[in-house]
Enzyme design. Structure first.
Site, PDB file in Angstrom:
ATOM      1  CE  LYS A   1      -3.950  -0.154   2.772  1.00  0.00           C
ATOM      2  NZ  LYS A   1      -4.727  -0.185   3.805  1.00  0.00           N
TER       3      LYS A   1
ATOM      4  NE  ARG B   1      -2.076   7.780   3.539  1.00  0.00           N
ATOM      5  CZ  ARG B   1      -3.491   7.440   3.002  1.00  0.00           C
ATOM      6  NH1 ARG B   1      -4.233   8.326   2.247  1.00  0.00           N
ATOM      7  NH2 ARG B   1      -4.198   6.521   3.591  1.00  0.00           N
TER       8      ARG B   1
END
Ligand code: R5P
Length: 287
Positions: free
Chosen positions: A184, A186
């Site tokens: 993941k 950002r």
């Protein structure tokens, strides 16, 4: 008298498979629930002087009560080994907020046998809480071997996050399968990118693997994402198919081709048995 396997209510099939591999008798358990919800059980075979192996996953709280009852029922045995293939409540292995119990510790402390085996317990740090020698058995290579036999197209085994990477690695390496995990990143305050960390999975079959699939939420999100990114078929593999609530629907709705699990919890998805690795562990001296 030698070894006898006691089949707990939650692990009847696995116990029978284990006894067959160990070439020993399997004792069934009579069990019932009273109108008030209390549970009763009775081991139907000979206990006195035997080396008893109780096989019982502890998924529901009632399964744990049955296990404690079975251990007590076997108090005239020469030795009692517990095999808890799925040890429930293991995800509460820390105090995340003040005032919380470490539930895994609270339950582990209750299991008073001569030794205990678990399979891919959610966190091996829990083993230290059992009041007897405790060993965890890794079923990931068995899953890897099954997956390798499926004839998938240029397969990649993927962990849904880096927490499951060790599991996926140990499923993949013995068979030289490719593996990776979803990372993941950002991008901005409200934008997150989730993608395989190292490998390009376009045009390949993907097997998403985790230790536990419970509601299927973690995996369903990953399937949707992979489908949007040009993978071929997506399979799901796990050791413990909890598959709570509408997890099957959720996963098939997200586009899974097939779900593969072991028989630590006996489900329609249990294509891989852990009986051989448990039998092997029972024959070895404890580490
Ligand atoms: C969490 O720590 C476990 O390893 C699994 O990722 C989790 O239990 C999966 O839960 P669910 O299927 O409900 O998303």
């Amino acid at each position: 008298m030698g070894m006898r396997v006691v089949a707990g209510p939650a692990s009847q099939l696995l116990a029978t498979r284990l006894a067959s591999l160990l070439k020993c008798d399997v004792d069934l358990t009579d069990y019932k629930e009273f109108p008030d919800g209390e549970v009763y059980c009775r081991v139907t075979g000979k206990i006195k002087g035997a080396d008893i192996v109780i096989v019982q996953s502890t998924y529901h709280a009632t399964d744990l009560i049955y296990l404690l009852e079975l251990i007590d029922a076997c108090d005239e045995a020469d030795s009692v080994t517990v095999v808890a293939p799925y040890f429930g409540y293991a995800r509460q292995d820390k105090r995340f907020k003040s005032g919380e119990p470490v539930t895994a510790r609270a339950l582990a402390k209750c299991i008073k046998s001569d030794r205990i085996f678990t399979v891919n317990i959610h966190d091996p740090s829990i083993l230290k809480y059992f009041p007897c020698p405790a060993n965890d058995i890794n079923a990931a290579p068995e899953l890897g071997s099954y997956i390798d036999g499926l004839g998938l197209r240029d397969p990649v085994l993927l962990a849904p996050d880096d927490g499951a990477l060790n599991l996926v690695r140990s499923a993949s390496e013995p068979r030289k399968l490719h593996y990776d995990y979803l990372e993941k990143t950002r991008i901005s305050g409200d934008e997150v990118k989730i993608a395989p960390k190292n490998l390009d999975v376009t045009g390949r079959d993907v097997v998403l693997m985790d230790d536990i699939v419970s509601t299927g939420g973690t995996i369903a999100e990953a399937i949707k994402l992979l489908k949007m990114n040009g993978v071929c078929d997506v399979y799901v593999a796990c050791v413990h198919a909890v598959l709570a609530r509408n997890a099957y629907i959720r996963l098939y709705d997200a586009g899974v081709k097939s779900i593969i699990s072991t028989d630590t919890l006996e489900k329609a998805t249990s294509h891989v048995t852990v009986a051989p690795i448990i039998a092997g562990a029972l024959k070895e001296p404890l580490k």
